[in-house]
Design a protein around this motif. Structure first.
Motif, PDB file in Angstrom:
ATOM      1  N   HIS A 452       0.805  -1.215   0.000  1.00  0.00           N
ATOM      2  CA  HIS A 452       0.000   0.000   0.000  1.00  0.00           C
ATOM      3  C   HIS A 452       0.845   1.276   0.000  1.00  0.00           C
ATOM      4  O   HIS A 452       0.324   2.368   0.181  1.00  0.00           O
ATOM      5  CB  HIS A 452      -1.023   0.030   1.130  1.00  0.00           C
ATOM      6  CG  HIS A 452      -2.244   0.811   0.748  1.00  0.00           C
ATOM      7  ND1 HIS A 452      -3.022   0.471  -0.343  1.00  0.00           N
ATOM      8  CD2 HIS A 452      -2.810   1.925   1.276  1.00  0.00           C
ATOM      9  CE1 HIS A 452      -4.000   1.328  -0.459  1.00  0.00           C
ATOM     10  NE2 HIS A 452      -3.902   2.230   0.496  1.00  0.00           N
ATOM     11  N   ARG A 453       2.153   1.118  -0.190  1.00  0.00           N
ATOM     12  CA  ARG A 453       3.026   2.271  -0.427  1.00  0.00           C
ATOM     13  C   ARG A 453       3.819   2.055  -1.715  1.00  0.00           C
ATOM     14  O   ARG A 453       4.020   2.985  -2.486  1.00  0.00           O
ATOM     15  CB  ARG A 453       3.987   2.493   0.751  1.00  0.00           C
ATOM     16  CG  ARG A 453       3.288   2.793   2.068  1.00  0.00           C
ATOM     17  CD  ARG A 453       4.266   3.127   3.176  1.00  0.00           C
ATOM     18  NE  ARG A 453       5.262   2.101   3.425  1.00  0.00           N
ATOM     19  CZ  ARG A 453       5.027   0.990   4.136  1.00  0.00           C
ATOM     20  NH1 ARG A 453       3.833   0.788   4.672  1.00  0.00           N
ATOM     21  NH2 ARG A 453       5.983   0.096   4.329  1.00  0.00           N
ATOM     22  N   GLY A 454       4.265   0.837  -1.923  1.00  0.00           N
ATOM     23  CA  GLY A 454       5.025   0.521  -3.131  1.00  0.00           C
ATOM     24  C   GLY A 454       6.520   0.699  -2.922  1.00  0.00           C
ATOM     25  O   GLY A 454       6.975   1.404  -2.016  1.00  0.00           O
ATOM     26  N   ILE A 455       7.307   0.030  -3.768  1.00  0.00           N
ATOM     27  CA  ILE A 455       8.766   0.080  -3.704  1.00  0.00           C
ATOM     28  C   ILE A 455       9.291   1.026  -4.780  1.00  0.00           C
ATOM     29  O   ILE A 455       8.964   0.886  -5.963  1.00  0.00           O
ATOM     30  CB  ILE A 455       9.373  -1.327  -3.894  1.00  0.00           C
ATOM     31  CG1 ILE A 455       9.014  -2.218  -2.706  1.00  0.00           C
ATOM     32  CG2 ILE A 455      10.888  -1.247  -4.073  1.00  0.00           C
ATOM     33  CD1 ILE A 455       9.607  -1.766  -1.386  1.00  0.00           C
ATOM     34  N   ALA A 456      10.143   1.988  -4.366  1.00  0.00           N
ATOM     35  CA  ALA A 456      10.714   2.949  -5.303  1.00  0.00           C
ATOM     36  C   ALA A 456      12.154   2.623  -5.656  1.00  0.00           C
ATOM     37  O   ALA A 456      12.622   2.948  -6.765  1.00  0.00           O
ATOM     38  CB  ALA A 456      10.647   4.359  -4.717  1.00  0.00           C
ATOM     39  N   LYS A 457      12.881   1.991  -4.730  1.00  0.00           N
ATOM     40  CA  LYS A 457      14.308   1.748  -4.966  1.00  0.00           C
ATOM     41  C   LYS A 457      14.794   0.592  -4.099  1.00  0.00           C
ATOM     42  O   LYS A 457      14.338   0.418  -2.964  1.00  0.00           O
ATOM     43  CB  LYS A 457      15.116   3.021  -4.642  1.00  0.00           C
ATOM     44  CG  LYS A 457      16.604   2.900  -4.886  1.00  0.00           C
ATOM     45  CD  LYS A 457      17.313   4.251  -4.742  1.00  0.00           C
ATOM     46  CE  LYS A 457      17.228   4.809  -3.336  1.00  0.00           C
ATOM     47  NZ  LYS A 457      18.042   6.047  -3.186  1.00  0.00           N
TER      48      LYS A 457
END
Length: 532
Positions: A452-457
């Protein structure tokens, strides 16, 4: 002073007086108690399989021990044994029972009432724990088990001590004459056979019930009104952990020693509490409601850094938005309190998490099929972004809209956190720790998640060098994990690799390690590998 005459002790090979009671050796007496306990357990399991499987004596006692165990002990068991924690517990209870039963067998010839009382006590303990965790009717299997165990013990003892005969001249003290020995062994063997047949019968009945339940689910599931879009082709990296977890490989952590097997034809879901219109839904009525289908990754709060208690699948269910609309939630509600058919288990979910637009649902299907028994059939909750212990109640029977001041959930009572947002975490899957990184495929790879936030890096560091940004696989959505990879071009030999992830809010997982208790493990996953 007058001395009393000394009576000479009989010689070891002297015959026993006619009518004397001859007692078996220690091993035979101990085995008598074990066989009697086996009859009790087998009969109790058979009766429970026909009435209420969780009321089986061993299961009832083991479940009570789970409830009574301190939180550190539970956490240690899950960490050390994983999915084998429950079989090990059942084995430990069975071993303790065997030891106790062997002692009762040793006493049965000289203190028969004590032995009988001990066997009966086992039945009463099972009955008391079954009633505590279920209801009065659940005492029945253990009470029958206790009676069967007492009858088996008395049968063997009386068979070996009735109609005594003079022992042959070569018999040693406390041995049985040949005719009695044969009768004793025959009776003991017959009793053991009864124990095996009863226990095996319980297993067969359980499997028949499971097969019947599966057959009743053959009608399938309704078509979702809001189907999930196909996953992008790039979410799966070659040779990596399956992006969608096979149903049989889904992690499982719950308090149930025996998987609940629920007949959906008699099941219903009650939705009440601080609502304008309380609601009770049968399984068919639930299936008739509008359905959504979504790919969601679940994570357990007991997952250690680098652990395997994370799985991903395509869920089908009734969105919570439709439930909220039907019942009309009143002002002041701050939690959704869910009740499971799993031995009184409860969970508390923040009302915000089911009303803020995320794909929270009452799920009835996984990967195109009705939920398996082990996954929560007939219905369970799914709330993306929260650890399972506060959100994903299986074997759902009631949902109560209420307040935290009025209700405290199962794990919160045991000092786990009240709220359970999933932490930003990452894991190295290739190579495995202490494995060899092949020269022709020098790729370090793994998964990261921050539902519910997601992976950016995702970044990887080898041998305490500089952090290197890994290549991310295609993003399947913020409620799903994400695969990553990094080509390693360093020298051959033994190396250490670490990984850390940054979520879409810009928060990077911290280095400092914490335990899973009370709100999840933190820290960087680290492995050692050998490069060719």
């Amino acid at each position: 002073m007058t001395l009393s005459p000394v009576r000479p002790r009989p010689a070891a090979d002297a015959p026993h007086p006619a009518g004397a009671v001859r007692v078996p050796g220690r091993t035979a007496r101990a085995l008598t108690g074990v066989v009697a306990a086996g009859v009790a357990v087998g009969v109790g399991h058979l009766v429970a399989s026909l009435t209420s499987p969780p009321a089986s004596p061993l299961i009832a006692v083991g479940s009570a021990l789970i409830d009574a165990a301190p939180t550190p002990a539970k956490t240690f068991a899950v960490r050390l044994l994983g999915n084998y924690d429950k079989p090990v517990l059942i084995g430990a209870v069975a071993l303790a029972l065997l030891v106790f039963a062997a002692v009762l067998g040793l006493l049965a010839w000289t203190h028969r009432r004590v032995a009988v009382a001990g066997i009966a006590l086992l039945g009463l303990v099972g009955a008391a724990t079954a009633v505590y965790r279920g209801g009065p009717v659940d005492a029945f299997p253990s009470l029958v088990a206790g009676a069967a165990g007492v009858a088996a013990l008395l049968l063997v003892v009386r068979r070996s001590t009735s109609s005594p005969r003079p022992a042959p001249a070569t018999a040693t003290d406390r041995s049985l004459g040949t005719p009695d020995r044969r009768g004793f062994l025959a009776t003991l063997g017959l009793t053991a056979l009864v124990a095996a047949l009863a226990g095996g019968g319980g297993v067969v009945v359980g499997r028949v019930r499971s097969a019947s339940a599966l057959a009743r689910r053959g009608a399938g599931l309704p078509t979702p009104t809001s189907p999930a879009p196909p996953l992008p082709a790039g979410v799966q990296l070659p040779g990596m952990t399956p992006f969608t977890t096979p149903v049989d490989d889904f992690y499982r952590v719950d308090i149930s020693l025996v998987t609940p097997q629920i007949d959906a034809s008699g099941w219903s879901l009650t939705i009440d509490g601080m609502v304008d219109t309380p609601l009770t839904l049968t399984y068919d009525e639930l299936l008739a409601m509008p359905m959504i289908e979504r790919d969601i990754t679940l994570t357990c709060v007991s997952n250690e850094v680098g652990g395997s208690y994370v799985s991903s699948g395509r869920w089908l269910g009734v969105p919570f938005s439709a439930i909220l609309e039907k019942v009309g939630v009143q002002a002041g509600v701050d939690q959704v309190y869910s009740y499971s058919l799993d031995s009184g288990y409860t969970a508390s979910t923040p009302i915000q998490a089911v009303s803020d637009g995320r794909d929270a649902m009452i799920a009835v299907g996984l990967d195109g099929k009705p939920l398996a028994d082990a996954r929560g059939y007939p219905a369970r909750m799914i709330v993306p972004g929260l650890f399972g212990f506060v959100a994903n109640t299986k074997w759902l029977e009631r949902i109560e809209f209420t307040t935290y001041a009025r209700r405290t959930a199962y794990w919160t009572e045991r000092k786990w956190a009240t709220d359970g947002p999933i932490l930003t975490q990452s894991r190295i899957d290739l190579p495995k720790s202490l494995a060899t990184l092949p020269k022709d495929k020098p790729v370090i790879a793994g998964v990261a998640w921050a539902q519910h936030r997601g992976i950016a890096k995702v970044e990887v560091r080898v041998d305490d060098g500089d952090w290197q940004e890994a290549s991310l696989a295609t993003d399947g959505g913020i409620d799903l994990w994400r695969q990553w990879s990094l080509r390693y071009d360093g020298p051959a030999g033994l190396h250490t690799a670490e990984v850390r992830a940054t979520d879409a809010t810009g928060a990077t997982q911290p280095e400092a390690r914490t335990k899973v208790f009370p709100d999840g493990a933190r820290g960087w996953h680290q492995i050692q590998f050998t490069s060719e």
